[in-house]
Design a protein around this motif. Structure first.
Motif, PDB file in Angstrom:
ATOM      1  N   PRO A  39       0.838  -1.205   0.000  1.00  0.00           N
ATOM      2  CA  PRO A  39       0.000   0.000   0.000  1.00  0.00           C
ATOM      3  C   PRO A  39       0.874   1.257   0.000  1.00  0.00           C
ATOM      4  O   PRO A  39       1.872   1.341   0.716  1.00  0.00           O
ATOM      5  CB  PRO A  39      -0.801  -0.121   1.298  1.00  0.00           C
ATOM      6  CG  PRO A  39      -0.714  -1.562   1.690  1.00  0.00           C
ATOM      7  CD  PRO A  39       0.617  -2.030   1.202  1.00  0.00           C
ATOM      8  N   VAL A  65      -3.628   4.943   1.700  1.00  0.00           N
ATOM      9  CA  VAL A  65      -4.882   4.317   2.121  1.00  0.00           C
ATOM     10  C   VAL A  65      -5.783   5.383   2.710  1.00  0.00           C
ATOM     11  O   VAL A  65      -5.483   5.967   3.750  1.00  0.00           O
ATOM     12  CB  VAL A  65      -4.643   3.193   3.154  1.00  0.00           C
ATOM     13  CG1 VAL A  65      -5.971   2.573   3.576  1.00  0.00           C
ATOM     14  CG2 VAL A  65      -3.710   2.129   2.591  1.00  0.00           C
ATOM     15  N   LEU A  68      -1.562   1.492  -4.705  1.00  0.00           N
ATOM     16  CA  LEU A  68      -0.831   0.257  -4.458  1.00  0.00           C
ATOM     17  C   LEU A  68       0.373   0.185  -5.370  1.00  0.00           C
ATOM     18  O   LEU A  68       0.387   0.744  -6.471  1.00  0.00           O
ATOM     19  CB  LEU A  68      -1.725  -0.966  -4.728  1.00  0.00           C
ATOM     20  CG  LEU A  68      -3.066  -1.060  -4.005  1.00  0.00           C
ATOM     21  CD1 LEU A  68      -3.842  -2.252  -4.526  1.00  0.00           C
ATOM     22  CD2 LEU A  68      -2.845  -1.166  -2.505  1.00  0.00           C
TER      23      LEU A  68
END
Length: 250
Positions: free
Chosen positions: A213, A216, A223
């Motif tokens: 990641p 987020v 990603l």
């Protein structure tokens, strides 16, 4: 005419005909040498073209199309009728409305292949090259997708985007949808940077492959898989979800 052969089919004069007592129809078969280039101006006729042909051009039509074995250029446009394609290479531009486009073994060479539909599905099996799609009120499905070239763009509205990518080693893939899902299956070895965003009620899911990641947030997810060689961008306006699936989830 200079540099070409022209075939004209004309109604007898004078016109108009007697609507109650006179009518006409044409069912025409033309055989040409291999690798000929064809231009058709016949708005109300269906077209069945079987190559090998260099090119086929039909600028405006209300007919159905079945076309196969084109090696350099295909430019066809119709309305309210189905288009079936097989084994098409080169410079490609295809459009219809209120019906479906079904294609197999398509390779864009030199330029980005363009597909347009409004009110019907677009289904392509075995596509290689760069593609530009604009579709409304229909499903867009591309399987066995080898993405190449600088940029490919797929825009949909009120219909899902479903992609099965088997190879992508360069460039960018941009996916934009409205009120429906984006569903992408990728190879485990794909090296990519993903930038994904949905509206307030949407979700983003990634599974079946290794990734790190990068960002987020509630409605946004970045990603990284591998070295991030290529870029895949997905966004949804309105209700809809984004799914990224590795080979393990197939």
């Amino acid at each position: 005419i200079p540099g070409a052969t022209r075939l004209d089919l004309r109604a007898p004069n004078p016109v108009p005909w007697d609507i109650e007592n006179e009518a006409g129809g044409i069912d025409l078969v033309v055989k040409v040498p291999h690798n000929t280039s064809i231009i058709i101006e016949a708005v109300y006729f269906d077209v069945v073209a079987v190559g090998p042909l260099n090119s086929l051009t039909v600028a405006k039509s209300l007919g159905r199309f079945e076309v196969s074995n084109i090696s350099k250029q295909l430019k066809i446009s119709t309305a309210n009728r189905r288009i079936n394609l097989k084994n098409i290479r080169g410079n490609i531009s295809v459009s219809t409305t209120n019906s479906s486009i079904v294609a197999e073994d398509i390779k864009a060479i030199g330029q980005t292949a363009r597909f347009r539909n409004n009110g019907g599905d677009l289904k392509i099996n075995n596509f290689s090259g760069a593609i530009n799609v604009k579709n409304q009120f229909g499903k867009t499905v591309i399987s066995n997708f080898i993405v190449s070239g600088e940029s490919s763009v797929i825009r949909n509205s009120s219909g899902p985007i479903i992609l099965e990518i088997i190879k992508m080693v360069e460039g960018q893939l941009v996916l934009i949808n409205k009120h429906e899902d984006i569903d992408i299956t990728i190879p485990d070895s794909l090296s990519a940077f993903y930038s994904l965003a949905v509206d307030e009620h949407g979700t983003i899911e990634a599974s079946g492959f290794s990734f790190t990641p990068d960002l987020v947030q509630k409605n946004r997810l970045n990603l990284l898989s591998g070295d991030g060689t290529v870029e895949i961008t997905g966004s949804i306006r309105g209700q809809g979800n984004i799914f990224i699936r590795g080979e393990g989830d197939r």
